[in-house]
Design an enzyme around this catalytic site. Sequence first.
Site, PDB file in Angstrom:
ATOM      1  N   LYS A   1      40.360  42.364  46.361  1.00 41.26           N
ATOM      2  CA  LYS A   1      41.434  43.316  46.674  1.00 41.26           C
ATOM      3  C   LYS A   1      41.345  43.742  48.142  1.00 41.26           C
ATOM      4  O   LYS A   1      42.199  43.385  48.943  1.00 41.26           O
ATOM      5  CB  LYS A   1      41.371  44.510  45.741  1.00 41.26           C
TER       6      LYS A   1
ATOM      7  N   TRP B   1      39.717  49.655  32.990  1.00 40.86           N
ATOM      8  CA  TRP B   1      38.461  49.088  33.489  1.00 40.86           C
ATOM      9  C   TRP B   1      37.264  49.963  33.163  1.00 40.86           C
ATOM     10  O   TRP B   1      36.206  49.468  32.771  1.00 40.86           O
ATOM     11  CB  TRP B   1      38.551  48.782  34.988  1.00 40.86           C
TER      12      TRP B   1
ATOM     13  N   ASP C   1      32.625  52.117  40.257  1.00 45.22           N
ATOM     14  CA  ASP C   1      33.329  50.846  40.359  1.00 45.22           C
ATOM     15  C   ASP C   1      34.456  51.045  41.366  1.00 45.22           C
ATOM     16  O   ASP C   1      35.498  51.610  41.038  1.00 45.22           O
ATOM     17  CB  ASP C   1      33.882  50.452  38.988  1.00 45.22           C
TER      18      ASP C   1
HETATM   19  N1  PMP Z   1      37.155  47.059  37.830  1.00 53.64           N
HETATM   20  C1  PMP Z   1      38.340  47.290  38.414  1.00 53.64           C
HETATM   21  C2  PMP Z   1      38.654  48.685  38.889  1.00 53.64           C
HETATM   22  C3  PMP Z   1      39.254  46.259  38.578  1.00 53.64           C
HETATM   23  O1  PMP Z   1      40.424  46.488  39.157  1.00 53.64           O
HETATM   24  C4  PMP Z   1      38.920  44.960  38.114  1.00 53.64           C
HETATM   25  C5  PMP Z   1      39.823  43.760  38.282  1.00 53.64           C
HETATM   26  N2  PMP Z   1      41.115  43.950  38.485  1.00 53.64           N
HETATM   27  C6  PMP Z   1      37.684  44.777  37.500  1.00 53.64           C
HETATM   28  C7  PMP Z   1      36.823  45.837  37.386  1.00 53.64           C
HETATM   29  C8  PMP Z   1      37.261  43.431  36.974  1.00 53.64           C
HETATM   30  O2  PMP Z   1      37.039  42.593  38.031  1.00 53.64           O
HETATM   31  P1  PMP Z   1      36.617  41.068  37.863  1.00 53.64           P
HETATM   32  O3  PMP Z   1      37.830  40.355  37.389  1.00 53.64           O
HETATM   33  O4  PMP Z   1      36.229  40.702  39.257  1.00 53.64           O
HETATM   34  O5  PMP Z   1      35.505  41.012  36.911  1.00 53.64           O
END
Ligand code: PMP
Length: 363
Positions: free
Chosen positions: A198, A103, A174
């Site tokens: 989450k 991510w 994030d």
């Molecule tokens: N950052 C992290 C740390 C994540 O775990 C996730 C999704 N699992 C995201 C960003 C992306 O999230 P989204 O699907 O809501 O865009």
Amino acid sequence: MSNPTYNFCAGPAALPKPVMDKAQQELLDWQGLGISVMEISHRSEEYKALAEKAEADLRQLLAIGDEHAVLFLHGGASHQFSTIPMSLLHGDREAEYLSNGMWSGKAAVEASRYGKVNEINIVQMDEQGNRFLTDPASWQRSDKPAYTHYTPNETIEGIRLGGKLDSNGPVIADMSSCILSEVIGINDYDFIYAGAQKNIGPAGMTIVIVKRSLFEQMNFERLPKVFNYQEQAKQGSMINTPPTYAWYLASLVFDWLVEQGGVAEMEKRAIEKSQMLYDFIDQDDFYRNPIAVKDRSRMNIPFILKDDALNATFLEQAKQAKLVGLKGHRSVGGMRASLYNSMPIEGVYALTDFMAEFKRRHG
Ligand code: PMP
């Protein structure tokens, strides 16, 4: 009563049972109005009261003062890691991105579409094949970054970068997969974002906590108004219709968190639950978690089996034992158990009992 199903999915993830019960109870008749909370105006007195209480509860849970605005926005964390560089990365400034997994890497790639990015890979692999976070003294930092972006918990790899991060610029985190699971010092952050699916509520909403002083550094001129953080703060996240049902469910989750003893209690439980699972995995080499002990996540615990060929059987039998959502991310394979706030310790007992029995039969 039959055994409950325990859901270890990384997200959208399980919500606390009492929250789901309450949502079910009042689905068709909210606050005696005879209609669902889903069906009322976000500008009604009743909904506004809900929205304000949710914000107040979140402020209490994370000890957020007035220097930070709290926003309840549409969309996912990916929207935020796209909008952040659009707002903050202009001119020939450079932004610093610490990369410790999928991510944080994606966020860096997205930012590089808008400006200069110094992406610092902070993960290496040791001789045993375990990933670890490198010494911060070895990171090639930027002198005066427009901001530093990092991901304190990498959901896919299960790597945790805890504590305060030093930077010569604003710090952006994030916290999608770790928010509300540990006590943080809110003033250590200029911008926090977290997809709801989450530890907060259902998918479709993202929480943003932003220092109001950061607005001055943001360039909103070429951005659609709905992506303008300052305007969203001014209008209580209601420039347009917000994700009302997700916001409502988040409010129930915050109520539940307050009742349970707040974030400090969640942190205590997260340490206990994750330690129990890691201790079990580390007993021998039938199961393996490929992260150095010091950097292991408390929320997402990936593990592999000694024999990869057993993965499908493991997952199938786990499902029969009512342990679901254990498949690892497609990019890394194996298994992953996510132990968010909603996972009771009984779920971890059930998982380790199942894993012990599986090992006895296949080891
Ligand atoms: N950052 C992290 C740390 C994540 O775990 C996730 C999704 N699992 C995201 C960003 C992306 O999230 P989204 O699907 O809501 O865009």
